[in-house]
Scaffold this motif. Structure first.
Motif, PDB file in Angstrom:
ATOM      1  N   GLY A   1       0.795  -1.221   0.000  1.00 44.81           N
ATOM      2  CA  GLY A   1       0.000   0.000   0.000  1.00 44.81           C
ATOM      3  C   GLY A   1       0.827   1.270   0.000  1.00 44.81           C
ATOM      4  N   CYS A   2       2.105   1.170  -0.327  1.00 45.00           N
ATOM      5  CA  CYS A   2       3.014   2.332  -0.360  1.00 45.00           C
ATOM      6  C   CYS A   2       3.346   2.655  -1.814  1.00 45.00           C
ATOM      7  CB  CYS A   2       4.316   2.015   0.360  1.00 45.00           C
ATOM      8  SG  CYS A   2       4.150   1.553   2.073  1.00 45.00           S
ATOM      9  N   GLU A   3       3.466   3.920  -2.102  1.00 46.64           N
ATOM     10  CA  GLU A   3       3.882   4.320  -3.439  1.00 46.64           C
ATOM     11  C   GLU A   3       5.303   4.878  -3.367  1.00 46.64           C
ATOM     12  OE1 GLU A   3       2.719   3.944  -6.529  1.00 46.64           O
ATOM     13  OE2 GLU A   3       1.136   2.752  -5.599  1.00 46.64           O
ATOM     14  N   PRO A   4       6.227   4.266  -4.092  1.00 43.97           N
ATOM     15  CA  PRO A   4       7.560   4.864  -4.177  1.00 43.97           C
ATOM     16  C   PRO A   4       7.419   6.283  -4.726  1.00 43.97           C
ATOM     17  CG  PRO A   4       7.530   2.687  -5.166  1.00 43.97           C
ATOM     18  CD  PRO A   4       6.101   3.061  -4.894  1.00 43.97           C
ATOM     19  N   ARG A   5       8.361   7.144  -4.354  1.00 39.02           N
ATOM     20  CA  ARG A   5       8.258   8.539  -4.802  1.00 39.02           C
ATOM     21  C   ARG A   5       9.540   8.975  -5.513  1.00 39.02           C
ATOM     22  NH1 ARG A   5      11.390  11.678  -1.621  1.00 39.02           N
ATOM     23  NH2 ARG A   5      11.668  11.068   0.551  1.00 39.02           N
ATOM     24  N   GLU A   6       9.397  10.029  -6.267  1.00 46.48           N
ATOM     25  CA  GLU A   6      10.544  10.608  -6.953  1.00 46.48           C
ATOM     26  C   GLU A   6      11.545  11.113  -5.922  1.00 46.48           C
ATOM     27  OE1 GLU A   6      11.467  14.339  -9.942  1.00 46.48           O
ATOM     28  OE2 GLU A   6       9.546  13.298 -10.137  1.00 46.48           O
ATOM     29  N   ALA A   7      12.810  10.951  -6.218  1.00 50.90           N
ATOM     30  CA  ALA A   7      13.871  11.478  -5.354  1.00 50.90           C
ATOM     31  C   ALA A   7      15.102  11.770  -6.207  1.00 50.90           C
ATOM     32  CB  ALA A   7      14.227  10.476  -4.260  1.00 50.90           C
ATOM     33  N   PHE A   8      15.742  12.864  -5.934  1.00 48.80           N
ATOM     34  CA  PHE A   8      16.967  13.265  -6.629  1.00 48.80           C
ATOM     35  C   PHE A   8      16.768  13.284  -8.144  1.00 48.80           C
ATOM     36  CE2 PHE A   8      18.283  11.608  -2.541  1.00 48.80           C
ATOM     37  CZ  PHE A   8      19.139  12.600  -2.091  1.00 48.80           C
ATOM     38  N   GLY A   9      15.535  13.595  -8.596  1.00 50.62           N
ATOM     39  CA  GLY A   9      15.247  13.680 -10.015  1.00 50.62           C
ATOM     40  C   GLY A   9      14.943  12.342 -10.676  1.00 50.62           C
ATOM     41  N   PHE A  10      14.905  11.252  -9.914  1.00 52.45           N
ATOM     42  CA  PHE A  10      14.615   9.936 -10.473  1.00 52.45           C
ATOM     43  C   PHE A  10      13.157   9.575 -10.235  1.00 52.45           C
ATOM     44  CE2 PHE A  10      19.168   9.841 -10.082  1.00 52.45           C
ATOM     45  CZ  PHE A  10      19.570   9.178 -11.233  1.00 52.45           C
ATOM     46  N   LYS A  11      12.474   9.189 -11.303  1.00 57.09           N
ATOM     47  CA  LYS A  11      11.094   8.721 -11.191  1.00 57.09           C
ATOM     48  C   LYS A  11      11.098   7.398 -10.427  1.00 57.09           C
ATOM     49  CE  LYS A  11       9.459  11.984 -13.864  1.00 57.09           C
ATOM     50  NZ  LYS A  11       8.823  13.110 -13.244  1.00 57.09           N
TER      51      LYS A  11
END
Length: 153
Positions: free
Chosen positions: A88-98
């Motif tokens: 139930g977790c959505e990975p998120r963008e970080a350091f410009g990486f989708k």
């Protein structure tokens, strides 16, 4: 003298919901103190996470106060996007990486592969593993690109 990190703490708005969230990620509840603080084992008898129920959860985000990185194996990290979504977790963008796959931040002699996501209160969480860097790559890239570049190292 210092051998590792024993505990880290995060503010949460709803202790019960947060305990369930972190248990769903595989942490084990050890104990609750006065119904406002819970300790969950990250690694049994080695390191734990303290969750503090507070009205002051919405602090402005800064990684120095609202960020935890959990060490995982490379094989588990490769499966992390689907695993997180199944929890139930959505990975998120970080350091410009989708958040389509883990990415690598390299240094001279080593690198880290990682993926970021948030808990229900917006605390920044990360799954991370250390990688060898035999080719001394310093560019940031997706893990699949990293593996292709290092296939014949």
């Amino acid at each position: 003298m210092i051998k590792g990190l024993y505990e880290a703490h995060l503010p949460v708005s709803n202790l019960k919901r947060s305990i369930e969230f972190y248990e769903n990620l595989g942490l084990e509840l050890d104990h609750i103190v006065e119904e406002r603080l819970a300790f969950l084992w990250i690694e049994k008898d080695k390191s734990w996470l303290g969750l503090w129920e507070s009205e002051n959860v919405q602090l402005e985000y800064h990684p120095s106060i609202r960020h935890i990185a959990f060490q995982v194996s490379l094989e588990d990290l490769k499966k992390s996007v689907g695993w997180l979504q199944s929890k139930g977790c959505e990975p998120r963008e970080a350091f410009g990486f989708k958040p389509v796959e883990p990415f690598v931040m390299a240094h001279d002699s080593y690198a880290h592969a990682k993926i970021h996501f948030n808990d229900p209160d917006g605390n920044s969480l990360e799954l991370i593993c250390k990688l060898e860097n035999p080719k001394k790559i310093t560019k940031r890239m997706y893990l699949s690109e990293w593996e292709e570049l290092n296939a014949h190292a």
